[in-house]
Design an enzyme around this catalytic site. Structure first.
Site, PDB file in Angstrom:
ATOM      1  N   LEU A  85       0.818  -1.202   0.000  1.00 45.32           N
ATOM      2  CA  LEU A  85       0.000   0.000   0.000  1.00 45.32           C
ATOM      3  C   LEU A  85       0.856   1.257   0.000  1.00 45.32           C
ATOM      4  O   LEU A  85       0.534   2.233  -0.698  1.00 45.32           O
ATOM      5  CB  LEU A  85      -0.925  -0.001   1.226  1.00 45.32           C
ATOM      6  CG  LEU A  85      -1.827   1.228   1.378  1.00 45.32           C
ATOM      7  CD1 LEU A  85      -2.793   1.356   0.209  1.00 45.32           C
ATOM      8  CD2 LEU A  85      -2.593   1.158   2.705  1.00 45.32           C
ATOM      9  N   ASP A 134      14.978   1.970   9.154  1.00 45.40           N
ATOM     10  CA  ASP A 134      13.980   1.348  10.030  1.00 45.40           C
ATOM     11  C   ASP A 134      13.292   2.461  10.817  1.00 45.40           C
ATOM     12  O   ASP A 134      13.960   3.263  11.482  1.00 45.40           O
ATOM     13  CB  ASP A 134      14.664   0.371  10.987  1.00 45.40           C
ATOM     14  CG  ASP A 134      13.680  -0.506  11.750  1.00 45.40           C
ATOM     15  OD1 ASP A 134      12.569  -0.028  12.054  1.00 45.40           O
ATOM     16  OD2 ASP A 134      14.030  -1.657  12.063  1.00 45.40           O
ATOM     17  N   TYR A 229      -2.353  -5.875  16.792  1.00 50.50           N
ATOM     18  CA  TYR A 229      -2.422  -5.078  15.561  1.00 50.50           C
ATOM     19  C   TYR A 229      -3.596  -4.112  15.632  1.00 50.50           C
ATOM     20  O   TYR A 229      -3.455  -2.906  15.365  1.00 50.50           O
ATOM     21  CB  TYR A 229      -2.568  -5.994  14.348  1.00 50.50           C
ATOM     22  CG  TYR A 229      -2.747  -5.252  13.044  1.00 50.50           C
ATOM     23  CD1 TYR A 229      -1.654  -4.781  12.325  1.00 50.50           C
ATOM     24  CD2 TYR A 229      -4.032  -5.006  12.531  1.00 50.50           C
ATOM     25  CE1 TYR A 229      -1.815  -4.082  11.131  1.00 50.50           C
ATOM     26  CE2 TYR A 229      -4.205  -4.317  11.341  1.00 50.50           C
ATOM     27  CZ  TYR A 229      -3.100  -3.859  10.642  1.00 50.50           C
ATOM     28  OH  TYR A 229      -3.274  -3.156   9.478  1.00 50.50           O
ATOM     29  N   LYS A 233      -3.530   0.136  15.780  1.00 46.82           N
ATOM     30  CA  LYS A 233      -4.182   1.019  14.817  1.00 46.82           C
ATOM     31  C   LYS A 233      -5.155   1.974  15.504  1.00 46.82           C
ATOM     32  O   LYS A 233      -5.345   3.116  15.060  1.00 46.82           O
ATOM     33  CB  LYS A 233      -4.897   0.194  13.747  1.00 46.82           C
ATOM     34  CG  LYS A 233      -3.937  -0.570  12.835  1.00 46.82           C
ATOM     35  CD  LYS A 233      -2.970   0.377  12.124  1.00 46.82           C
ATOM     36  CE  LYS A 233      -2.085  -0.321  11.133  1.00 46.82           C
ATOM     37  NZ  LYS A 233      -1.178   0.607  10.415  1.00 46.82           N
ATOM     38  N   ILE A 268      -7.736  -5.090   2.205  1.00 39.78           N
ATOM     39  CA  ILE A 268      -7.076  -4.826   0.931  1.00 39.78           C
ATOM     40  C   ILE A 268      -6.430  -6.105   0.413  1.00 39.78           C
ATOM     41  O   ILE A 268      -5.778  -6.827   1.178  1.00 39.78           O
ATOM     42  CB  ILE A 268      -5.979  -3.748   1.088  1.00 39.78           C
ATOM     43  CG1 ILE A 268      -6.524  -2.524   1.828  1.00 39.78           C
ATOM     44  CG2 ILE A 268      -5.432  -3.339  -0.270  1.00 39.78           C
ATOM     45  CD1 ILE A 268      -5.452  -1.508   2.180  1.00 39.78           C
ATOM     46  N   THR A 270      -3.598  -7.659  -0.798  1.00 39.62           N
ATOM     47  CA  THR A 270      -2.150  -7.488  -0.879  1.00 39.62           C
ATOM     48  C   THR A 270      -1.502  -8.859  -0.698  1.00 39.62           C
ATOM     49  O   THR A 270      -2.155  -9.804  -0.239  1.00 39.62           O
ATOM     50  CB  THR A 270      -1.644  -6.544   0.222  1.00 39.62           C
ATOM     51  OG1 THR A 270      -1.912  -7.132   1.506  1.00 39.62           O
ATOM     52  CG2 THR A 270      -2.321  -5.172   0.135  1.00 39.62           C
TER      53      THR A 270
END
Length: 331
Positions: A85, A134, A229, A233, A268, A270
């Site tokens: 993305l 990084d 995760y 977010k 998405i 991916t």
């Protein structure tokens, strides 16, 4: 008598129409990212120039309205821009005239990066520049971003898209894995935004920052066990609001005026998501049924939203979270 009055009115209207028809407005010109729409408005391939007025200056309406999407001559950074993305969003910025630096921890970017760089140079004369760094390494990140700002004495925007994912039940999550996830998905986003804001302040650029969050920061995804995760977010959404509050006001020395928003994508298609399906960590059919469009999104479907947030088209928008999820969170 009435018929004569009607004739005079029709004749008068006809003369007005003839006068108006002789005025030929200049064709609408769109930024390259809107190329699929171009043929609807004009057959000319000439590009509309922009005076790059500050946000305070009112823009003319009519055929120049979309000039606000033009980011020609501006400098941008995209973290996580070596693939996926992030790379797709970086392409969109180049297509709209921006000079884009992609930051990623990969020793070499994905092969798609090289293909994109060649295509953009050939088709629009734009350039993608790769830097290996990084986002969790604050000193290295500050150095790279300072060098980018110094090159042209400006930095206009950031898309913070670097992130990692791990599917693990909460009862089995190791503390080291939690720390690793948050170091990239939250701390890395924070450090990237701060380093870019410092350059914007230094060069007195009223820049714009777009943090890539996720609809997973608002909901718990059905059939997808990723508690850390999702939490990371949610933190990114809140971070956007707080940074917007701190950096939005103009300072007496002319610095500040930085806008900060977030984009929360839905599912998405991916390579990473395809790997989730392959491992049985998620169901494509279930994800498709969970949204109102009945399909997963493509990375390119977020290009225009990112351009909107980084251009003057969104000059009065800050502290917002733009959810683009096919209606998943609207049920």
């Amino acid at each position: 008598m009435a018929s004569k009055t009607l004739v005079r009115r029709v004749a008068g209207a006809s003369s007005v129409w003839r006068a108006v028809s002789r005025v030929r407005p200049e064709p609408l010109r769109l930024a390259p990212i809107f190329a699929p729409l171009q043929s609807r408005f004009t057959s000319s391939n000439a590009r509309h120039s922009e005076d790059r007025a500050p946000y305070e200056k009112s823009e003319s309406v009519g055929n120049r309205a979309l000039s606000q999407f033009d980011i020609s001559g501006k400098v941008f950074i995209v973290t996580g821009g070596g693939r996926g993305l992030g790379l797709c969003l970086a392409q969109g910025l180049v297509e709209a005239g921006g000079r884009v630096h992609c930051l990623d921890r990969l020793e070499q970017p994905d092969p798609a990066f090289g293909e994109s760089a060649e295509r953009l140079k050939r088709e629009v004369g734009g350039e993608l520049i790769y830097h290996r760094v990084d986002v969790t390494d604050n000193d290295a990140l500050e150095t790279v971003i300072a060098d980018i700002g110094a090159e042209r004495q400006r930095l206009d925007g950031l898309i913070a898209a670097a992130a990692i994912q791990q599917v693990t039940p909460a009862l089995d999550y190791a503390s080291a894995d939690i720390a690793k996830m948050l170091s990239v998905n939250y701390t890395g986003v924070f450090l990237s935004a701060r380093a870019c804001a410092r350059q914007m302040h230094k060069y007195k650029i009223q820049g714009s920052i777009c943090l890539i969050a996720s609809m997973s920061g608002t909901i718990a995804n059905r059939g997808f066990i990723a508690p850390v995760y999702n939490s990371s977010k949610a933190a990114v959404v809140q971070l956007a609001k707080n940074l917007a509050m701190e950096w939005g006001r103009m300072n007496p020395d002319g610095s500040g005026g930085i806008r900060v928003n977030a984009i929360s994508p839905g599912h998405i298609m991916t390579p990473m998501v395809e790997e989730n399906f392959r491992r049985g960590e998620a169901s494509k059919e279930e994800w498709e049924n969970n949204n109102m469009l009945g399909r997963l999104s493509r990375p390119d479907e977020y290009k225009a939203a990112a351009l909107f947030l980084l251009s003057r088209a969104s000059s009065y928008m800050t502290g917002s979270n733009v959810i683009i999820d096919g209606g998943t969170t609207a049920w």
